[in-house]
Design a protein around this motif. Structure first.
Motif, PDB file in Angstrom:
ATOM      1  N   ARG A 294       0.839  -1.199   0.000  1.00 14.51           N
ATOM      2  CA  ARG A 294       0.000   0.000   0.000  1.00 14.51           C
ATOM      3  C   ARG A 294       0.878   1.255   0.000  1.00 14.51           C
ATOM      4  O   ARG A 294       0.710   2.158  -0.805  1.00 14.51           O
ATOM      5  N   THR A 295       1.852   1.264   0.916  1.00 14.77           N
ATOM      6  CA  THR A 295       2.690   2.452   1.067  1.00 14.77           C
ATOM      7  C   THR A 295       3.541   2.675  -0.185  1.00 14.77           C
ATOM      8  O   THR A 295       3.681   3.804  -0.655  1.00 14.77           O
TER       9      THR A 295
ATOM     10  N   ARG B 100       1.378   3.776  -3.166  1.00 16.60           N
ATOM     11  CA  ARG B 100       0.929   5.143  -2.892  1.00 16.60           C
ATOM     12  C   ARG B 100       2.063   6.144  -3.165  1.00 16.60           C
ATOM     13  O   ARG B 100       1.878   7.155  -3.837  1.00 16.60           O
ATOM     14  N   ALA B 101       3.231   5.837  -2.620  1.00 20.54           N
ATOM     15  CA  ALA B 101       4.365   6.757  -2.775  1.00 20.54           C
ATOM     16  C   ALA B 101       4.761   6.875  -4.242  1.00 20.54           C
ATOM     17  O   ALA B 101       5.075   7.970  -4.728  1.00 20.54           O
TER      18      ALA B 101
ATOM     19  N   ASP C 217       2.120   8.940  -6.054  1.00 20.90           N
ATOM     20  CA  ASP C 217       2.296  10.356  -5.681  1.00 20.90           C
ATOM     21  C   ASP C 217       3.435  10.985  -6.478  1.00 20.90           C
ATOM     22  O   ASP C 217       3.324  12.095  -6.979  1.00 20.90           O
TER      23      ASP C 217
ATOM     24  N   ARG D 224       2.423  11.363 -10.123  1.00 23.03           N
ATOM     25  CA  ARG D 224       1.496  12.489 -10.308  1.00 23.03           C
ATOM     26  C   ARG D 224       2.226  13.815 -10.208  1.00 23.03           C
ATOM     27  O   ARG D 224       1.925  14.758 -10.930  1.00 23.03           O
ATOM     28  N   ALA D 225       3.190  13.868  -9.296  1.00 22.63           N
ATOM     29  CA  ALA D 225       3.969  15.103  -9.157  1.00 22.63           C
ATOM     30  C   ALA D 225       4.749  15.376 -10.444  1.00 22.63           C
ATOM     31  O   ALA D 225       4.795  16.506 -10.927  1.00 22.63           O
TER      32      ALA D 225
ATOM     33  N   LEU E   3      -2.459   6.302 -15.520  1.00 19.75           N
ATOM     34  CA  LEU E   3      -2.398   5.971 -14.087  1.00 19.75           C
ATOM     35  C   LEU E   3      -2.395   7.239 -13.237  1.00 19.75           C
ATOM     36  O   LEU E   3      -3.024   7.300 -12.186  1.00 19.75           O
TER      37      LEU E   3
ATOM     38  N   LYS F  79      -8.030   8.240 -10.016  1.00 19.47           N
ATOM     39  CA  LYS F  79      -8.021   8.470  -8.563  1.00 19.47           C
ATOM     40  C   LYS F  79      -7.011   7.494  -7.970  1.00 19.47           C
ATOM     41  O   LYS F  79      -6.823   6.375  -8.476  1.00 19.47           O
ATOM     42  N   VAL F  80      -6.372   7.928  -6.885  1.00 19.05           N
ATOM     43  CA  VAL F  80      -5.248   7.147  -6.381  1.00 19.05           C
ATOM     44  C   VAL F  80      -5.615   5.696  -6.059  1.00 19.05           C
ATOM     45  O   VAL F  80      -4.881   4.771  -6.396  1.00 19.05           O
ATOM     46  N   ASP F  81      -6.792   5.496  -5.440  1.00 23.53           N
ATOM     47  CA  ASP F  81      -7.112   4.112  -5.065  1.00 23.53           C
ATOM     48  C   ASP F  81      -7.340   3.236  -6.294  1.00 23.53           C
ATOM     49  O   ASP F  81      -7.080   2.040  -6.272  1.00 23.53           O
TER      50      ASP F  81
ATOM     51  N   LEU G 207      -5.049  -1.282  -9.539  1.00 22.91           N
ATOM     52  CA  LEU G 207      -4.557  -1.828 -10.806  1.00 22.91           C
ATOM     53  C   LEU G 207      -3.106  -2.284 -10.662  1.00 22.91           C
ATOM     54  O   LEU G 207      -2.719  -3.350 -11.120  1.00 22.91           O
ATOM     55  N   LEU G 208      -2.313  -1.440 -10.005  1.00 27.22           N
ATOM     56  CA  LEU G 208      -0.898  -1.790  -9.822  1.00 27.22           C
ATOM     57  C   LEU G 208      -0.750  -3.060  -9.006  1.00 27.22           C
ATOM     58  O   LEU G 208       0.095  -3.912  -9.296  1.00 27.22           O
TER      59      LEU G 208
ATOM     60  N   PHE H 225      -9.774   3.083 -16.508  1.00 24.54           N
ATOM     61  CA  PHE H 225      -8.488   2.973 -17.198  1.00 24.54           C
ATOM     62  C   PHE H 225      -8.724   2.817 -18.704  1.00 24.54           C
ATOM     63  O   PHE H 225      -8.104   3.510 -19.514  1.00 24.54           O
TER      64      PHE H 225
ATOM     65  N   CYS I 222      -7.998  -4.664 -21.582  1.00 23.41           N
ATOM     66  CA  CYS I 222      -7.371  -3.378 -21.909  1.00 23.41           C
ATOM     67  C   CYS I 222      -6.376  -2.983 -20.799  1.00 23.41           C
ATOM     68  O   CYS I 222      -5.247  -2.587 -21.069  1.00 23.41           O
ATOM     69  N   ALA I 223      -6.830  -3.134 -19.544  1.00 32.02           N
ATOM     70  CA  ALA I 223      -5.958  -2.773 -18.421  1.00 32.02           C
ATOM     71  C   ALA I 223      -4.736  -3.699 -18.379  1.00 32.02           C
ATOM     72  O   ALA I 223      -3.608  -3.243 -18.164  1.00 32.02           O
TER      73      ALA I 223
ATOM     74  N   LEU J 293      -1.031  -2.307 -18.664  1.00 27.04           N
ATOM     75  CA  LEU J 293      -0.060  -2.444 -17.578  1.00 27.04           C
ATOM     76  C   LEU J 293       1.075  -3.400 -17.921  1.00 27.04           C
ATOM     77  O   LEU J 293       2.165  -3.295 -17.350  1.00 27.04           O
TER      78      LEU J 293
ATOM     79  N   ARG K   9       6.520  15.823   1.600  1.00 28.41           N
ATOM     80  CA  ARG K   9       6.523  15.409   0.192  1.00 28.41           C
ATOM     81  C   ARG K   9       5.105  15.340  -0.355  1.00 28.41           C
ATOM     82  O   ARG K   9       4.820  15.797  -1.449  1.00 28.41           O
ATOM     83  N   MET K  10       4.222  14.807   0.462  1.00 26.66           N
ATOM     84  CA  MET K  10       2.858  14.636  -0.017  1.00 26.66           C
ATOM     85  C   MET K  10       2.169  15.975  -0.228  1.00 26.66           C
ATOM     86  O   MET K  10       1.350  16.123  -1.120  1.00 26.66           O
TER      87      MET K  10
ATOM     88  N   ASP L  68       3.554  18.982  -3.350  1.00 24.89           N
ATOM     89  CA  ASP L  68       3.082  19.039  -4.730  1.00 24.89           C
ATOM     90  C   ASP L  68       1.888  19.957  -4.878  1.00 24.89           C
ATOM     91  O   ASP L  68       1.584  20.436  -5.954  1.00 24.89           O
TER      92      ASP L  68
ATOM     93  N   ASP M 248      -7.879  12.481   0.276  1.00 21.42           N
ATOM     94  CA  ASP M 248      -7.317  11.175   0.014  1.00 21.42           C
ATOM     95  C   ASP M 248      -5.854  11.102   0.445  1.00 21.42           C
ATOM     96  O   ASP M 248      -5.390  10.163   1.091  1.00 21.42           O
ATOM     97  N   ARG M 249      -5.128  12.139   0.076  1.00 22.61           N
ATOM     98  CA  ARG M 249      -3.710  12.228   0.360  1.00 22.61           C
ATOM     99  C   ARG M 249      -3.457  12.347   1.866  1.00 22.61           C
ATOM    100  O   ARG M 249      -2.583  11.695   2.419  1.00 22.61           O
TER     101      ARG M 249
ATOM    102  N   GLU N  21      -0.618   5.434   6.722  1.00 24.76           N
ATOM    103  CA  GLU N  21       0.766   4.965   6.749  1.00 24.76           C
ATOM    104  C   GLU N  21       1.343   5.008   8.152  1.00 24.76           C
ATOM    105  O   GLU N  21       2.272   4.291   8.478  1.00 24.76           O
TER     106      GLU N  21
END
Lengths: 188, 411
Positions: free
Chosen positions: A65-66, A69-70, A73, A76-77, A119, A123-125, A130-131, A164, B50-51, B55, B159-160, B163, B217-218, B225
């Motif tokens: 998860r971490t 997520r990282a 993030d 996206r940045a 990706l 939305k992040v979740d 998918l990942l 997606f 497709c996904a 991926l 960091r989060m 951005d 969400d962030r 975490e």
């Protein structure tokens, strides 16, 4: 401070999960060095947080998860700053196949950039599920990693895939139009 | 299995062979006679393909990626990180400086580094400082929650959020000024200095303004975490734009403060906050190479920072989450938030056993006097007060009377 990780125990966790964690970050991020850096940060965070951080859940779940997520993030940045496109555009798309020609490499790099761009737009979740799923996790593992019930994994995954597909097809359509435009321009 | 019992998720799990045998045969039986579900499976399968195709284009691990090498590399990084932690302070340590007797400087640090500032301000809910209150935190709670000295967590927060932060007014490089008149002209408010002392250096710091967009969400992921998924970030924060403005201010140095002023002036405009940390750092680790002594005093003045937030943001609600995150029980957090006007009160977090706090009055204005209680510099004080809208922080060495007398004699 570290609330008591036993070094042998921590090393065993590292060895067990490292490949999967770095796989997630490497797939998302263009630069291997950044992917590895984030992977190390995630393990360092686990180390600092102590065994209590994953209490009631599995350490693997916390790590996936971490890490996902990282990585998302960071992706996206980059996308916001236009860095990813820049990197992809200027990349010499290192290939596993030495026989692969420069044009094939370029096309491959472009497709990777499209997938990453999609990706980053999700939305992040959704990007996360998918990942994790296409990183090889089973539904139970995904449920543990994302703090959701196993019964809702299918629904979340289906929604993420639908979104997606929609965005990915849009991307490919745009790319087709762009190359058509280039061809017409060259002919003129 | 009835059609109504079958949802999209079950059909998706069916495609992935993730159903238990009982469910699997029920779904198969149903599918044979249900055209709508067959159609749904086709659609799901198209999206999944497709996904999968997309991926699968992402790069895989290069061959020969060795876990043993990665582990050795990780051990080296961990050692470096632990070493670095000895000499650097993360956000939490910066904030807890308040407890070490350096509340104002901690505040300056928090307010001067863009992402950290936005975070600190948002969560401490400083809208315009008029009052102070001290919140004593129990160090055992941090240990329990794995937060103490958790620089990594601080970095994650930075960091989060970084951005999402836009600097709308960039800070300029701090500059030395000749006297109070010149400082007042630059800062735009009447700068007052200690009447009985001549400053060894006077430094002007430009203002800074930032905007940030909150992402529920962030923020939630930060809590997750840290193992606190039990806490919920209110949905009202999602997408909210927060504007933070820190007006220009001055820092006066008295006595022998080593190279602290020159370090401050030499810091980069984008906020090499280490340079700020040395100011008045007392017995704590600093990056200053020249020793300071007990004659060193610093006086900071700046108009109250202002935070603007949409009306639907409820600072008390956010504060409750943060307080629980810092180890308070839900009840205590709820009780404490009710006692505070979050639009005008600066909450100074202190750590139980690390500092003492006393409410004082400076020329009729309420103020807070903090002292470290541990070994090191037992006489060190930090005195913080607001006078006519200007936030003051005096750091030095001496007893309470000395501190209050000095503060009362500004002119």
């Amino acid at each position: 401070m570290t609330a008591g990780w036993d070094e042998t125990e921590f090393e065993a966790i590292f060895r067990e999960h490292y490949q999967r964690v770095v796989r997630i970050t490497r797939r998302v991020l263009r630069r291997d060095s950044e992917a590895e850096e984030i992977c190390a940060e995630v393990f360092l965070r686990l180390y600092r947080s102590g065994p209590g951080v994953a209490a009631g859940g599995l350490v693997g779940g916390w790590l996936y998860r971490t890490a996902s997520r990282a990585a998302i993030d960071a992706l996206r940045a980059h996308q916001r700053r236009g860095l990813e496109e820049e990197l992809e555009a200027g990349a010499s798309a290192h290939s596993e196949d030495p026989a692969e020609g420069p044009l094939t490499q370029l096309l491959r790099a472009e497709r990777i950039a499209q997938v990453r761009s999609v990706l980053a737009q999700l939305k992040v979740d959704k990007a996360q599920i998918l990942l994790l799923r296409y990183g090889g996790l089973k539904y139970q593992e995904i449920a543990a990693a994302m703090h959701i019930s196993a019964a809702s994994v299918g629904t979340m995954l289906a929604r993420a895939e639908a979104e997606f597909s929609r965005l990915y097809e849009q991307q490919q359509e745009l790319s087709r139009k762009a190359s058509l435009f280039e061809t017409v321009k060259e002919r003129r | 299995m009835k059609h109504t019992d079958l949802n999209q998720g079950t059909l998706r799990a069916y495609l992935d062979s993730q159903l238990d045998p009982g469910q699997l045969s029920a779904v198969e039986d149903h599918l044979q006679g249900c055209a709508a579900c067959q159609q749904e499976v086709l659609v799901l399968n198209t999206h999944a393909s497709c996904a999968r195709e997309g991926l699968s284009r992402l790069p895989e691990l290069p061959q020969g990626d060795n876990v043993a090498i990665a582990w050795a590399e990780f051990q080296r990084k961990r050692e470096d990180a632990m070493d670095a932690e000895q000499g650097h302070w993360g956000l939490w340590q910066k904030l807890s400086l308040a407890g070490g007797g350096l509340a104002a400087v901690a505040l300056v640090v928090a307010l001067t580094v863009a992402p950290v500032r936005a975070w600190a301000e948002t969560f401490l809910a400083i809208f315009r400082v008029e009052h102070f209150t001290v919140l004593e935190l129990n160090p055992d709670s941090f240990k329990k929650n794995g937060l103490q000295n958790d620089q990594m967590l601080n970095q994650t927060v930075g960091r989060m959020l970084s951005d999402e932060v836009t600097v709308t007014q960039k800070p300029q490089k701090p500059q030395l000024v000749a006297d109070a008149a010149a400082a007042s002209k630059l800062a735009g408010f009447p700068v007052q200095l200690l009447s009985s002392e001549t400053p060894a250096a006077l430094v002007f710091e430009s203002g800074v303004a930032v905007q940030m967009k909150l992402d529920q969400d962030r923020l939630q992921s930060i809590l997750d975490e840290a193992g606190r998924s039990d806490l919920q970030i209110p949905s009202s924060v999602d997408g909210a734009r927060i504007a933070v403005r820190v007006p220009p201010g001055i820092m006066a140095f008295y006595g022998h403060c080593g190279n602290m002023p020159s370090q401050l002036v030499g810091s980069s405009p984008d906020g090499d906050h280490q340079a700020h940390i040395v100011v008045g750092a007392g017995g704590k680790p600093t990056r200053s190479h020249e020793e300071t002594d007990s004659t060193c005093m610093t006086l900071m003045e700046l108009p109250s920072p202002i935070v603007s937030a949409p009306a639907e943001i409820n600072p008390a609600q956010i504060a409750q989450v943060v307080l629980q995150f810092l180890g308070m029980s839900a009840n205590d957090a709820a009780n404490f938030t009710q006692t505070v006007d979050w639009t005008s009160t600066l909450v100074l977090p202190t750590i139980r056993g690390k500092s003492s706090y006393e409410q004082v009055h400076i020329n009729g204005n309420e103020g807070a006097l903090l002292r470290p209680t541990g070994p090191g510099q037992p006489d060190h004080f930090s005195l913080i007060w607001v006078d006519d809208g200007i936030l003051h922080a005096l750091n030095g060495t001496g007893d309470n009377t000395t501190a209050i007398n000095l503060a009362s004699q500004l002119e």
